[in-house]
Design a protein around this motif. Structure first.
Motif, PDB file in Angstrom:
ATOM      1  N   LEU A  52       0.763  -1.066   0.258  1.00  0.00           N
ATOM      2  CA  LEU A  52       0.058   0.023   0.202  1.00  0.00           C
ATOM      3  C   LEU A  52       1.060   1.290  -0.059  1.00  0.00           C
ATOM      4  CD1 LEU A  52      -3.350  -1.017   2.660  1.00  0.00           C
ATOM      5  CD2 LEU A  52      -2.953  -1.344  -0.113  1.00  0.00           C
ATOM      6  N   PHE A  56      10.824   5.325  10.744  1.00  0.00           N
ATOM      7  CA  PHE A  56      11.059   3.931  11.427  1.00  0.00           C
ATOM      8  C   PHE A  56      11.450   2.596  10.201  1.00  0.00           C
ATOM      9  CE2 PHE A  56       7.044   3.095  12.086  1.00  0.00           C
ATOM     10  CZ  PHE A  56       6.839   1.526  11.621  1.00  0.00           C
ATOM     11  N   ASP A 102     -10.061   6.409  11.759  1.00  0.00           N
ATOM     12  CA  ASP A 102      -8.976   5.509  12.996  1.00  0.00           C
ATOM     13  C   ASP A 102      -7.639   6.551  13.025  1.00  0.00           C
ATOM     14  OD1 ASP A 102      -6.973   3.588  14.499  1.00  0.00           O
ATOM     15  OD2 ASP A 102      -7.117   2.945  12.530  1.00  0.00           O
ATOM     16  N   LYS A 103      -6.921   6.995  12.056  1.00  0.00           N
ATOM     17  CA  LYS A 103      -6.299   8.259  12.318  1.00  0.00           C
ATOM     18  C   LYS A 103      -5.643   8.960  11.064  1.00  0.00           C
ATOM     19  CE  LYS A 103      -3.216   3.205  12.519  1.00  0.00           C
ATOM     20  NZ  LYS A 103      -3.795   2.933  12.208  1.00  0.00           N
ATOM     21  N   TYR A 157      -2.059  10.248   9.572  1.00  0.00           N
ATOM     22  CA  TYR A 157      -0.258  10.462  10.185  1.00  0.00           C
ATOM     23  C   TYR A 157       0.247  11.385   8.459  1.00  0.00           C
ATOM     24  CZ  TYR A 157       0.377   5.765   8.418  1.00  0.00           C
ATOM     25  OH  TYR A 157       0.738   4.832   7.650  1.00  0.00           O
ATOM     26  N   TYR A 216      -8.408   2.072   4.374  1.00  0.00           N
ATOM     27  CA  TYR A 216      -7.186   2.383   4.585  1.00  0.00           C
ATOM     28  C   TYR A 216      -6.383   2.994   3.759  1.00  0.00           C
ATOM     29  CZ  TYR A 216      -2.762   1.780   7.149  1.00  0.00           C
ATOM     30  OH  TYR A 216      -1.352   2.464   7.163  1.00  0.00           O
ATOM     31  N   GLU A 269       6.184  -1.513   4.064  1.00  0.00           N
ATOM     32  CA  GLU A 269       5.842  -0.230   4.731  1.00  0.00           C
ATOM     33  C   GLU A 269       4.018  -0.963   5.541  1.00  0.00           C
ATOM     34  OE1 GLU A 269       6.978   1.125   2.498  1.00  0.00           O
ATOM     35  OE2 GLU A 269       9.036   1.946   2.214  1.00  0.00           O
ATOM     36  N   VAL A 270       3.607  -0.938   4.603  1.00  0.00           N
ATOM     37  CA  VAL A 270       2.379  -1.691   4.881  1.00  0.00           C
ATOM     38  C   VAL A 270       1.853  -1.958   3.896  1.00  0.00           C
ATOM     39  CG1 VAL A 270      -0.089  -0.834   5.387  1.00  0.00           C
ATOM     40  CG2 VAL A 270       1.706   1.002   5.918  1.00  0.00           C
ATOM     41  N   VAL A 271       1.359  -3.499   4.371  1.00  0.00           N
ATOM     42  CA  VAL A 271       1.351  -4.524   3.586  1.00  0.00           C
ATOM     43  C   VAL A 271      -0.057  -5.238   3.830  1.00  0.00           C
ATOM     44  CG1 VAL A 271       3.399  -5.014   2.820  1.00  0.00           C
ATOM     45  CG2 VAL A 271       2.407  -5.922   4.254  1.00  0.00           C
ATOM     46  N   ALA A 272      -0.751  -5.948   3.000  1.00  0.00           N
ATOM     47  CA  ALA A 272      -1.549  -6.764   3.244  1.00  0.00           C
ATOM     48  C   ALA A 272      -1.481  -8.289   2.381  1.00  0.00           C
ATOM     49  CB  ALA A 272      -3.159  -6.200   2.740  1.00  0.00           C
ATOM     50  N   MET A 294      -4.234  -2.719   8.616  1.00  0.00           N
ATOM     51  CA  MET A 294      -2.518  -2.892   8.438  1.00  0.00           C
ATOM     52  C   MET A 294      -1.702  -2.183   9.515  1.00  0.00           C
ATOM     53  SD  MET A 294      -3.463  -3.433   4.493  1.00  0.00           S
ATOM     54  CE  MET A 294      -4.500  -2.401   4.832  1.00  0.00           C
ATOM     55  N   ARG A 295      -1.925  -1.139   9.756  1.00  0.00           N
ATOM     56  CA  ARG A 295      -0.991  -0.227   9.905  1.00  0.00           C
ATOM     57  C   ARG A 295      -1.028  -0.911  11.598  1.00  0.00           C
ATOM     58  NH1 ARG A 295       3.014   3.478   9.244  1.00  0.00           N
ATOM     59  NH2 ARG A 295       3.432   4.504  10.960  1.00  0.00           N
ATOM     60  N   ASP A 296      -2.118  -0.425  12.523  1.00  0.00           N
ATOM     61  CA  ASP A 296      -1.950  -1.137  13.659  1.00  0.00           C
ATOM     62  C   ASP A 296      -0.745  -2.541  13.903  1.00  0.00           C
ATOM     63  OD1 ASP A 296      -3.471   0.072  14.695  1.00  0.00           O
ATOM     64  OD2 ASP A 296      -5.255  -0.434  14.736  1.00  0.00           O
ATOM     65  N   GLU A 307       0.967  -3.691  11.513  1.00  0.00           N
ATOM     66  CA  GLU A 307       2.781  -2.546  11.761  1.00  0.00           C
ATOM     67  C   GLU A 307       3.150  -2.988  12.694  1.00  0.00           C
ATOM     68  OE1 GLU A 307       5.037  -2.473   9.652  1.00  0.00           O
ATOM     69  OE2 GLU A 307       3.612  -3.770   7.616  1.00  0.00           O
TER      70      GLU A 307
END
Lengths: 381, 184
Positions: free
Chosen positions: A89, A195, A268-269, A271, A296, A310-313, B40-42, B44
């Motif tokens: 993603l 990070f 949810d958030k 960033y 997301y 970094e972000v995967v599914a 997914m972020r959570d 991670e």
């Protein structure tokens, strides 16, 4: 008997049973063995004609308007060998030939830069000594917490696996600072670098900057996070109402306006980074069922160094049908959907935006409805 | 890299320990956290917490299986977050699995729990020991890992229908077992 109790109880089961279950193939638990049964028998992939039949059946199930004509489909998202069912993603994995060649060049530069950085990190010696405070860990410790006490000093609390306090120990400001610095190094966000780069020292930082400059890329630093006070109940500096959070996408994330055409049910958030990459994780209620799904969305700048991991599914690619959709703001999107999950993506001028939606029974109209929450034309500086 | 080498890296306090563990078993731990949280972020972040927890506890702990150990710690991080997030966020595979299990072993005549998690965990352990290996693997994959039934069935090389039937029987046995133990 509630779910919390049951889930906690399951946490107490013998590790042997977990190991036993890990013997099985399937999913990411046994990476690389997805196509074998427990008896070692290969599951033959269905013939192409069956795939087409399955895709057509999916199209029929999804309704008029969906079609499996876009052969590019998942190529933009799949990480590839050996992760054929893992979707990124955070970075486009391939680019259609019809797009500007400059986009492919930037993505290729990002890949080459990441390979060079990975090679450097693999061979880098570790030269930071573990702080003394880590040398003392009472037997049975499962986790440690450090907090500032009422006298302005610090305390380390050690807990067992049942979250029972084993011991509390005073810690000096120097010890705390050493611990914090060590953790910063171990987590890899030295000096504010994201990070995911795993920057642990000045030397690492110099090398990363050198590689980024060589390939003409910028780096992600100093992530900013905002939360929804309405959804999470949080208050304070980084908490906003849903409407304010939607507005933030204009003011803070480098877009030319509020990217939300409609205010989501909740967040949810969110960033974002100063170079223009951002994430919005929000909730929308499906018109067909009233069920709420998580959306997301991640916008990655072509000119930023990304690994793509970094972000995967995980996605069983063969289950998805691909189609194009023109959003309410006139942007042509690619939509991949299987009736319970969907991916939306678009190659913009300076960035790649991809959004995962799931998981619930979703109609084509539901997915289109969610796609229209974003004003894609406003994304980017 | 095998478990012995991974454990050695942690005991040497080598910086490569965390990246090697992540490379070997990170995807599995992340998939598990994703099953629990559906985000997914959570997932991670839970993986990062899990890796750090391994770093903080090995040594002195010397796990039999680094993979199972990392998965256990990551699962706990994910569960902590799952319970913190509240009902509104709960829409994951794990939630569905827990609903399924809670429905099956709901208290017979009271909504109050009559036992603690540790006691119940011990009883479930004892129950798992009575099962055939395949049934136990199916149960653990479904309710510990939060796998979807289809995925768990695939891992066992059986059809989802067959897996569903076997799981139904196992849940029924568990209910009777817990009643016999005075927990329901």
């Amino acid at each position: 008997m509630d779910k919390k109790l049951i889930s906690e109880a399951l946490g107490c089961i013998d590790e042997d049973y977990i190991i036993e279950a890990l013997e099985l193939s399937g999913g990411a638990y046994a990476r690389g063995k997805e196509n074998e049964t427990m008896n070692g028998r290969k599951i033959t992939k269905p013939a192409r004609i069956l795939l087409i039949a399955a895709a057509l059946a999916m199209v029929m199930a999804l309704g008029v308007g969906a079609y499996a004509a876009d052969v590019f489909g998942f190529r933009a998202l799949i990480l590839g060998d050996p992760m054929e069912n893992v979707v990124s993603l955070t970075k486009a994995q391939d680019v259609p030939e019809t797009l500007d060649a400059a986009i492919s060049e930037k993505l290729a530069a990002s890949k080459a830069a990441w390979d060079e950085w990975s090679e450097y990190k693999t061979n880098r010696p570790f030269n930071m000594e573990k702080p003394e405070v880590y040398e003392y860990i009472p037997a049975g410790t499962y986790r440690m917490e450090v907090f500032e006490n009422s006298e302005g000093g610090y305390s380390a609390s050690y807990y067992d696996e049942n979250d029972e306090l084993i011991e509390e120990k005073a810690m000096s400001a120097e010890e705390y600072e050493a611990l914090r610095a060590f953790d910063e190094v171990m987590i890899g966000n030295f000096d504010g670098y994201d990070f995911n780069y795993n920057v642990c020292s000045e030397e690492d930082a110099d090398k990363l900057e050198e590689i980024a400059a060589k390939y003409g890329l910028v780096l992600k630093r100093d992530v900013n996070i905002a939360w929804s006070s309405e959804t999470t109940g949080q208050s304070g500096e980084n908490a906003y109402t849903n409407e304010e959070l939607a507005e933030l996408t204009s003011e803070k994330m480098g877009n030319s306006g509020n990217i939300f055409a409609k205010v989501p049910d909740g967040f949810d958030k969110a960033y974002w980074y100063d170079e223009g990459s951002f994430c919005v994780s929000f909730y929308v209620t499906l018109p067909s069922s009233g069920e709420q799904v998580t959306c997301y969305g991640y916008n990655s700048m072509y000119g930023t160094l990304y690994s793509g991991r970094e972000v995967v599914a995980e996605a069983n690619v063969d289950e998805f049908a691909s189609r194009e959709y023109v959003s309410a703001d006139g942007t042509v999107l690619t939509i991949l959907e299987n009736g319970s999950e969907a991916y939306i993506y678009v190659f913009l001028e300076d960035s790649f935006y991809v959004q995962h939606i799931g998981t619930a029974d979703m109609t084509v109209k539901d997915v289109n409805y969610i796609a229209d929450y974003i004003s894609y034309a406003l994304i980017g500086k | 890299m095998d478990d012995r080498e991974l454990t050695a890296l942690f005991f040497e306090r080598s910086e490569q320990a965390i990246s090697a563990l992540e490379a070997s078993h990170g995807a599995a731990a992340k998939a598990l956290a994703f099953n629990v949280l559906g985000d997914m972020r959570d997932a991670e972040e839970c993986l990062s917490d899990g890796l750090l927890a391994v770093w903080n506890t090995v040594p002195p702990t010397c796990p039999e299986s680094m993979k199972a150990y990392l998965l256990g710690l990551t699962r706990n991080c994910a569960l902590d977050r799952y319970h913190l997030l509240g009902a509104k966020k709960r829409c994951s595979r794990f939630d569905t699995a827990m609903d399924e299990l809670a429905y099956c072993i709901a208290d017979a005549d009271t909504a109050q729990s009559v036992c603690e998690a540790k006691e119940l965990g011990a009883a479930i352990n004892a129950f798992l020991a009575t099962l055939a290996k395949e049934d136990r693997q199916l149960f653990v994959r479904r309710f510990w890992f939060g796998d979807e039934l289809g995925d768990a069935a695939k891992a066992l090389g059986m059809t989802p229908q067959r897996a569903s039937l076997r799981l139904f029987r196992t849940k029924d046995k568990l209910k009777r077992f817990l009643m016999k133990e005075g927990m329901l």
